[in-house]
Design a protein around this motif. Structure first.
Motif, mmCIF file in Angstrom:
data_model
loop_
_atom_site.group_PDB
_atom_site.id
_atom_site.type_symbol
_atom_site.label_atom_id
_atom_site.label_comp_id
_atom_site.label_asym_id
_atom_site.label_seq_id
_atom_site.Cartn_x
_atom_site.Cartn_y
_atom_site.Cartn_z
ATOM 1 N N ALA A 81 0.788 -0.955 0.010
ATOM 2 C CA ALA A 81 0.008 -0.065 -0.142
ATOM 3 C C ALA A 81 0.748 1.158 0.034
ATOM 4 O O ALA A 81 0.673 2.007 -1.017
ATOM 5 N N THR A 84 2.694 2.091 -3.233
ATOM 6 C CA THR A 84 1.864 2.560 -4.443
ATOM 7 C C THR A 84 1.345 3.976 -4.103
ATOM 8 O O THR A 84 1.222 4.822 -4.996
ATOM 9 N N LEU A 85 0.985 4.338 -2.702
ATOM 10 C CA LEU A 85 0.694 5.455 -2.416
ATOM 11 C C LEU A 85 1.827 6.538 -2.336
ATOM 12 O O LEU A 85 1.326 7.956 -2.656
ATOM 13 N N TYR A 87 3.823 7.166 -4.523
ATOM 14 C CA TYR A 87 3.941 8.084 -5.947
ATOM 15 C C TYR A 87 2.621 8.646 -6.138
ATOM 16 O O TYR A 87 2.966 9.748 -6.771
ATOM 17 N N VAL A 88 1.478 8.553 -5.791
ATOM 18 C CA VAL A 88 0.452 9.619 -5.704
ATOM 19 C C VAL A 88 0.973 10.905 -5.341
ATOM 20 O O VAL A 88 0.656 11.946 -5.846
ATOM 21 N N LEU A 89 1.462 10.755 -4.072
ATOM 22 C CA LEU A 89 1.924 12.045 -3.300
ATOM 23 C C LEU A 89 3.103 12.690 -4.230
ATOM 24 O O LEU A 89 3.135 13.997 -4.256
ATOM 25 N N PHE A 91 3.494 12.967 -7.351
ATOM 26 C CA PHE A 91 3.072 13.794 -8.446
ATOM 27 C C PHE A 91 2.906 15.128 -7.750
ATOM 28 O O PHE A 91 3.210 16.154 -8.865
ATOM 29 N N PHE A 92 2.667 15.480 -6.631
ATOM 30 C CA PHE A 92 2.039 16.799 -6.265
ATOM 31 C C PHE A 92 3.573 17.595 -5.809
ATOM 32 O O PHE A 92 3.571 18.742 -5.998
ATOM 33 N N ARG A 272 6.744 13.424 -13.367
ATOM 34 C CA ARG A 272 5.169 13.292 -13.212
ATOM 35 C C ARG A 272 4.880 12.061 -14.046
ATOM 36 O O ARG A 272 3.968 11.511 -13.430
ATOM 37 N N ARG A 273 5.668 11.786 -15.305
ATOM 38 C CA ARG A 273 5.312 10.764 -16.014
ATOM 39 C C ARG A 273 5.631 9.332 -15.198
ATOM 40 O O ARG A 273 5.037 8.428 -15.075
ATOM 41 N N ALA A 275 5.638 9.174 -11.905
ATOM 42 C CA ALA A 275 4.444 8.775 -11.024
ATOM 43 C C ALA A 275 3.431 8.062 -11.629
ATOM 44 O O ALA A 275 2.862 7.373 -11.011
ATOM 45 N N VAL A 276 3.420 8.149 -12.812
ATOM 46 C CA VAL A 276 2.167 7.518 -13.685
ATOM 47 C C VAL A 276 2.811 5.947 -13.542
ATOM 48 O O VAL A 276 1.775 4.962 -13.275
ATOM 49 N N ILE A 277 3.875 5.843 -13.920
ATOM 50 C CA ILE A 277 4.271 4.174 -14.317
ATOM 51 C C ILE A 277 5.017 3.458 -13.149
ATOM 52 O O ILE A 277 4.959 2.494 -12.906
ATOM 53 N N PRO A 279 4.025 3.063 -10.020
ATOM 54 C CA PRO A 279 3.308 2.084 -9.236
ATOM 55 C C PRO A 279 3.192 0.662 -9.918
ATOM 56 O O PRO A 279 3.255 -0.539 -9.132
ATOM 57 N N PHE B 16 -6.238 6.354 -2.005
ATOM 58 C CA PHE B 16 -5.746 6.524 -0.372
ATOM 59 C C PHE B 16 -7.261 5.862 0.149
ATOM 60 O O PHE B 16 -7.113 5.246 1.000
ATOM 61 N N ILE B 19 -7.070 1.802 -0.657
ATOM 62 C CA ILE B 19 -6.157 1.089 -0.326
ATOM 63 C C ILE B 19 -5.578 1.184 1.235
ATOM 64 O O ILE B 19 -4.698 0.421 1.734
ATOM 65 N N LEU B 43 -5.152 -5.629 -2.822
ATOM 66 C CA LEU B 43 -4.152 -4.588 -3.099
ATOM 67 C C LEU B 43 -3.603 -4.758 -4.477
ATOM 68 O O LEU B 43 -3.195 -3.668 -4.880
ATOM 69 N N ILE B 47 -2.807 -1.710 -7.833
ATOM 70 C CA ILE B 47 -1.600 -1.068 -8.265
ATOM 71 C C ILE B 47 -1.844 -0.629 -9.707
ATOM 72 O O ILE B 47 -1.786 0.522 -9.926
ATOM 73 N N SER B 51 -2.249 3.532 -11.037
ATOM 74 C CA SER B 51 -1.525 4.051 -12.098
ATOM 75 C C SER B 51 -2.628 4.435 -13.129
ATOM 76 O O SER B 51 -2.305 5.524 -13.631
ATOM 77 N N MET B 54 -3.763 7.906 -11.720
ATOM 78 C CA MET B 54 -2.425 8.923 -12.006
ATOM 79 C C MET B 54 -2.528 9.265 -13.470
ATOM 80 O O MET B 54 -2.088 10.474 -13.627
ATOM 81 N N TRP B 55 -2.516 8.512 -14.484
ATOM 82 C CA TRP B 55 -2.842 8.734 -15.552
ATOM 83 C C TRP B 55 -3.935 9.846 -16.036
ATOM 84 O O TRP B 55 -3.423 10.860 -16.628
ATOM 85 N N TYR B 58 -2.364 13.224 -14.867
ATOM 86 C CA TYR B 58 -1.631 13.465 -15.730
ATOM 87 C C TYR B 58 -2.226 14.208 -17.082
ATOM 88 O O TYR B 58 -1.876 15.301 -17.339
#
Lengths: 491, 77
Positions: A81, A84-85, A87-89, A91-92, A272-273, A275-277, A279, B16, B19, B43, B47, B51, B54-55, B58
């Motif tokens: 968990a 994965t998370l 990377y979400v953070l 991004f910002f 930024r890109r 952070a998309v890939i 995870p 968030f 998961i 979980l 994943i 993504s 996130m895409w 973006y």
């Protein structure tokens, strides 16, 4: 022929190939401070991805995650968990940090604090905190590498000698190459690591149970409670999970070495890109969990869960495969260790020693001092690795509880104009103090929550309150962050 | 404009919620899905879904940024 005579040479062969790749990649360029630490800020998507993946998928994942799956069970899921998370953070936060780095030629995390808060004292304190909490992270890598050598030698080489060998390998690797070298060795490391993860995650359950599903079915019949939280622990339930995931996801982007790799990026958009890939890389982690869970049934009753993966390999496969997997594991320890040591050495020399004790020092002398510190810092980590028995995951959790205390200074610094230097300083001291007191008095977890998370909450409260109570520093925000946010809007 | 500013944070909060905060809802062994305990399956499934979020983020940023620059150009004209 003794099985260790097959496994060990293969491991050292792989280490040697990694080291030669590193030295070769380093040789072709003249290494000044800018090259050695941030590789001239020219890395594209792929190299940054490799560098960041190299940092995240360490011995911690390889031996630590499988080890906790074996010994703790359900709570180990926090690893999936938080990675994965984080990377979400990222991004910002990361693209803004990158923009600051480019604009003001920053090399390190401490540089960022000096620039944003205009305070050498705070910047030096941040450097010290960075170095201090890199040490347990490094200790984790050395312990892991030591376990690999020990298991592959079929216990012919003792634990402390194995860790000493690990120290020599890692320090030698770092001294012979810089961060560019590390990124290229990452390619080798990640390919081998992926191969090893698939062989093990699918092969081990298949060999003993006929598949992953059958392995879980057997496990559910005998140890169903192990698979959910709190697993085989007393206090790691759902509130522990939530607080730990938040702490570590937030802590994930304030590692000093993460700053170093942010600054290697060619553009904010690369990050930024990324952070998309990024995870998606986590999809390989469950394979390592499968090995840990299988080992419960294959090798019950091990004292040290961190050895579960390798002992299972040793029992199941031929020595040459043990060598291959041990070699992959060795690189997953060496690459992150090298990144950690490079960062810590630079932080100490450039952000702590030079500004406080030798302001006239040249960049070249700073680079030399940083290299000397490589040996000192790795030596300290080796000392702790030999004399401590904390689990690999436990070590990283401790490191996170400390490093995450830098997060309010970074995040608020990027997004809130009212935050001040005294505010960040007061928050940092509160957070570190609370975290360390709770940890060393063995109050972690406390009231079902991760102690580091409680410390972080207090840290944020104090940072905000003390910032509001002190005079604003609006110039910094207007000048730096706002212009960055504006530049950021244009891709 | 406020709508555009809220949307990224909504998108970012989905992983968030899924998961982290919702753990009591999915931390169970049964039903086994694809041979995996439910919590493990959940979980892993999130994943690629993260993504995907996130895409989306973006793409949103990109269209947002190009929108802003063209707005700026219009203003300067």
């Amino acid at each position: 022929m003794k099985p260790s005579a097959i496994a060990l040479p293969i491991i050292f062969g792989i280490i040697l190939v990694g080291a030669i790749t590193g030295v070769y990649a380093g040789f072709r360029r003249k290494m000044n401070l800018e090259q050695w630490t941030v590789a001239g800020r020219g890395f594209g998507l792929i190299l940054v991805w490799l560098l960041m993946a190299g940092e995240v998928y360490t011995t911690f994942a390889f031996l630590g995650a499988s080890g906790w799956a074996y010994s703790r069970g359900g709570p180990t899921l926090y690893i999936l968990a938080y990675l994965t998370l984080a990377y979400v953070l990222s991004f910002f936060v990361l693209p803004r940090i990158w923009e600051m780095g480019r604009r003001f030629s920053l090399h390190t995390q401490s540089d960022f604090f000096r620039q944003r808060y205009d305070s050498q004292l705070l910047a030096s304190a941040v450097a010290v905190v960075g170095v201090l909490f890199i040490i347990p992270y490094l200790q984790l890598q050395l312990t892991g590498l030591g376990i690999i050598v020990q298991v592959a030698s079929f216990d012919g080489i003792s634990r402390s000698l194995s860790i000493t060998i690990a120290f020599v390998i890692v320090a030698g690797f770092v001294l012979s190459s810089g961060i560019r070298a590390v990124a290229w060795v990452s390619v080798l490391k990640d390919s081998l690591m992926l191969l090893a993860a698939f062989i093990l995650g699918i092969g081990v359950p298949y060999h003993y149970f006929g598949g992953i599903g059958s392995m879980y079915r057997s496990l559910v019949q005998t140890k169903a409670a192990h698979l959910t939280m709190p697993g085989s622990t007393a206090h790691m339930g759902h509130s522990w999970y939530i607080s730990t995931v938040l702490l570590t996801a937030i802590g994930g982007f304030v590692w000093p070495h993460t700053f170093a790799s942010i600054f290697t990026a060619k553009s904010g958009d690369t990050l930024r890109r990324n952070a998309v890939i990024m995870p998606l890389y986590n999809l390989t982690l469950p394979l390592l969990f499968f090995v840990g869970f299988s080992a419960i049934l294959i090798l019950p009753g091990l004292k040290n869960g961190d050895m579960a993966l390798l002992l299972t390999v040793r029992q199941t496969f031929s020595p040459w495969l043990l060598g291959l997997i041990g070699g992959a594991g060795a690189l997953t320890a060496m690459v992150p260790a090298a990144i950690l040591i490079l960062t810590a050495g630079t932080l100490f020399a450039k952000n702590f020693f030079r500004p406080l004790f030798a302001p006239s020092m040249s960049d070249d002398s700073v680079a030399k001092l940083a290299k000397l510190m490589v040996v000192v810092i790795t030596g300290a980590a080796m000392y702790f690795a030999i004399y401590s028995s904390t689990t690999l995951v436990g070590l990283l959790l401790f490191a996170y509880s400390g490093i995450a205390q830098l997060a309010p200074g970074v995040a608020l610094g990027l997004y809130w104009k009212r935050v001040t230097m005294p505010g960040v300083f007061a928050g940092l001291i509160t957070g570190l103090g609370t975290g360390m007191i709770l940890t060393f008095t063995r109050h972690d977890p406390v009231a079902g929550l991760n102690a580091g998370f409680i410390a972080l909450c207090l840290n944020v409260l104090v940072t905000v309150a003390a910032s509001l109570a002190t005079a604003p520093q609006p110039d910094h925000f207007e000048e730096q962050v706002k212009s960055i946010a504006a530049a950021e809007a244009i891709p | 404009m406020t709508k555009i500013r809220v949307l990224p944070f909504l998108l970012a909060s989905i992983p968030f919620l899924a998961i982290c905060f919702s753990v009591p809802l999915w931390d169970r062994v049964y039903p086994l899905v694809l041979g995996l305990p439910f919590n493990m399956f959940w979980l892993i499934a999130w994943i690629p879904l993260t993504s995907l979020c996130m895409w989306g983020l973006y793409r949103l940023r990109m269209s947002d940024a190009t929108g802003e620059t063209s707005a700026k150009k219009d203003g300067s004209r």
